[in-house]
Design a protein around this motif. Sequence first.
Motif, PDB file in Angstrom:
ATOM      1  N   LEU A  57     -14.684  55.418   4.588  1.00 62.83           N
ATOM      2  CA  LEU A  57     -14.475  56.769   4.088  1.00 62.83           C
ATOM      3  C   LEU A  57     -13.003  57.181   4.156  1.00 62.83           C
ATOM      4  O   LEU A  57     -12.518  57.925   3.307  1.00 62.83           O
ATOM      5  CB  LEU A  57     -15.331  57.756   4.879  1.00 62.83           C
ATOM      6  CG  LEU A  57     -16.841  57.598   4.730  1.00 62.83           C
ATOM      7  CD1 LEU A  57     -17.567  58.635   5.556  1.00 62.83           C
ATOM      8  CD2 LEU A  57     -17.255  57.706   3.279  1.00 62.83           C
ATOM      9  N   ASN A  62     -10.857  55.021  -0.987  1.00 70.00           N
ATOM     10  CA  ASN A  62      -9.699  55.553  -1.711  1.00 70.00           C
ATOM     11  C   ASN A  62      -8.909  54.440  -2.396  1.00 70.00           C
ATOM     12  O   ASN A  62      -8.389  54.626  -3.502  1.00 70.00           O
ATOM     13  CB  ASN A  62      -8.799  56.328  -0.753  1.00 70.00           C
ATOM     14  CG  ASN A  62      -7.759  57.158  -1.482  1.00 70.00           C
ATOM     15  OD1 ASN A  62      -8.042  57.780  -2.499  1.00 70.00           O
ATOM     16  ND2 ASN A  62      -6.539  57.166  -0.957  1.00 70.00           N
ATOM     17  N   ASP A 224      -7.998  62.721   1.696  1.00 66.01           N
ATOM     18  CA  ASP A 224      -8.799  63.939   1.703  1.00 66.01           C
ATOM     19  C   ASP A 224      -9.808  63.945   2.847  1.00 66.01           C
ATOM     20  O   ASP A 224     -10.202  64.995   3.328  1.00 66.01           O
ATOM     21  CB  ASP A 224      -9.565  64.089   0.381  1.00 66.01           C
ATOM     22  CG  ASP A 224      -8.640  64.404  -0.780  1.00 66.01           C
ATOM     23  OD1 ASP A 224      -7.586  65.016  -0.540  1.00 66.01           O
ATOM     24  OD2 ASP A 224      -8.970  64.038  -1.917  1.00 66.01           O
ATOM     25  N   MET A 225     -10.227  62.734   3.266  1.00 65.69           N
ATOM     26  CA  MET A 225     -11.304  62.648   4.245  1.00 65.69           C
ATOM     27  C   MET A 225     -10.772  62.878   5.653  1.00 65.69           C
ATOM     28  O   MET A 225      -9.891  62.163   6.120  1.00 65.69           O
ATOM     29  CB  MET A 225     -11.954  61.256   4.175  1.00 65.69           C
ATOM     30  CG  MET A 225     -13.210  61.126   5.012  1.00 65.69           C
ATOM     31  SD  MET A 225     -14.542  62.173   4.381  1.00 65.69           S
ATOM     32  CE  MET A 225     -15.723  62.050   5.716  1.00 65.69           C
ATOM     33  N   ARG A 283     -20.333  65.799   6.335  1.00 69.53           N
ATOM     34  CA  ARG A 283     -19.371  65.129   5.452  1.00 69.53           C
ATOM     35  C   ARG A 283     -19.872  63.734   5.080  1.00 69.53           C
ATOM     36  O   ARG A 283     -19.755  63.300   3.932  1.00 69.53           O
ATOM     37  CB  ARG A 283     -18.011  65.013   6.138  1.00 69.53           C
ATOM     38  CG  ARG A 283     -17.245  66.316   6.281  1.00 69.53           C
ATOM     39  CD  ARG A 283     -15.807  66.025   6.684  1.00 69.53           C
ATOM     40  NE  ARG A 283     -15.083  67.222   7.082  1.00 69.53           N
ATOM     41  CZ  ARG A 283     -14.854  67.576   8.333  1.00 69.53           C
ATOM     42  NH1 ARG A 283     -15.298  66.812   9.336  1.00 69.53           N
ATOM     43  NH2 ARG A 283     -14.177  68.668   8.603  1.00 69.53           N
ATOM     44  N   HIS A 287     -20.821  62.724   1.238  1.00 68.75           N
ATOM     45  CA  HIS A 287     -20.082  61.686   0.515  1.00 68.75           C
ATOM     46  C   HIS A 287     -21.039  60.765  -0.224  1.00 68.75           C
ATOM     47  O   HIS A 287     -20.852  60.482  -1.414  1.00 68.75           O
ATOM     48  CB  HIS A 287     -19.222  60.868   1.485  1.00 68.75           C
ATOM     49  CG  HIS A 287     -18.540  59.710   0.827  1.00 68.75           C
ATOM     50  ND1 HIS A 287     -17.314  59.814   0.208  1.00 68.75           N
ATOM     51  CD2 HIS A 287     -18.927  58.409   0.668  1.00 68.75           C
ATOM     52  CE1 HIS A 287     -16.973  58.639  -0.300  1.00 68.75           C
ATOM     53  NE2 HIS A 287     -17.928  57.773  -0.031  1.00 68.75           N
ATOM     54  N   THR A 292     -21.450  68.422  -1.681  1.00 67.03           N
ATOM     55  CA  THR A 292     -20.476  68.947  -0.733  1.00 67.03           C
ATOM     56  C   THR A 292     -21.146  69.170   0.619  1.00 67.03           C
ATOM     57  O   THR A 292     -22.373  69.367   0.684  1.00 67.03           O
ATOM     58  CB  THR A 292     -19.903  70.291  -1.215  1.00 67.03           C
ATOM     59  OG1 THR A 292     -20.953  71.276  -1.237  1.00 67.03           O
ATOM     60  CG2 THR A 292     -19.295  70.148  -2.611  1.00 67.03           C
TER      61      THR A 292
END
Length: 369
Positions: A57, A62, A224-225, A283, A287, A292
């Motif tokens: 994550l 990413n 972002d994570m 979260r 994901h 969200t």
Amino acid sequence: MTSTTAPVPEADGETASVRAARARSAEIEQRIARDPSMFRVLTGDRPTGALHLGHYLGTVANRVRLQDAGVDVIVVVADYQVITDRDETGDLPANVREVVLDYLAAGIDPRRTTVFAHSAVAALHQLMLPFLSLVTVAELERNPTVKAESVDAATRQGRSMSGLLLTYPVHQAADILAVHGNLVPVGTDQLPHLETSRTVARRFNQRYTAAQPYFAEPEALLADMPTVLGNDGAKMSTSRGNALELRADEDETAAYLRRARTDSHRHITFEPGSRPEVASLLRLGAHFAGTTPEALADTIGADGAGRLKEVVTEAVVEGLRPIRARRRDLAADGRAVVGEVLARGAARATVLAEGTLADVRELMGTVYS
């Protein structure tokens, strides 16, 4: 240059430099969308064991996103960095194999992304010597991440900071600048390391090629994570024994998440500041469910932590199913697959690093024939 004064947090708990980095990252994302060919990413991992959910994550997903967007992504399996804070490397060949298999299973495509082992590219490490002349010992000692890792090594192993750990930020600069990386995905805790890379690039240009700068100062792309917590409520980490490996099976995943720490409040809400364990689970589930954390919390509401864990387990199991299936297929011939990927990656990284080293020697006036 690193400041001797501690940065002052703003009202939201972030320093001005972090807020600026976030704003800059948003601009870079827009530039990536317009023209991904402008960027070359350098990133990597220390091969201390198979990758876990925190790795996936926080970084791996990413990298796949950037690769698929058309960015030139280079991933270093930093085997030399395993010994920065430890005396033993463990089963390094096996660990490197596991990490590369995890990359491939998660979607890293070696036809589009370069993956190489740190120790396989000699020219990269030769660049460390001139780069070390561009920073002071005091600057390295002030680096907050180096200080934190030194304390951690002393606490866990009772050892003093090694010279390799002290110079780790410069080694990272060599990794990045050797391949002319201009974009580095990082968390906020890694910004000081990247600042050292920027300092090295800037001082090299000032000293040896002021009229026409040779190195671009690499920029940060903030992830972002947020930090992924293990089931004990601390940051997920292989060394802490609180991590869920990507290669774990469904039963292991369910058992792991059943043990996840929550809190005493029955109604599930997404409040990272006051309910970090619950927020981390939300979260995680969001994901893999494609929603969200706030929306996921609303669907659970007053059904409590038990229901939260059930929902998150289902999302994680389903989300990781294709990754785990690919990994099982790849592992059947893992040694050959990994060997081919690393050989291909090392060949390209060597060409890039040797070209940079030749240029650096020419600019420094150390070519004698």
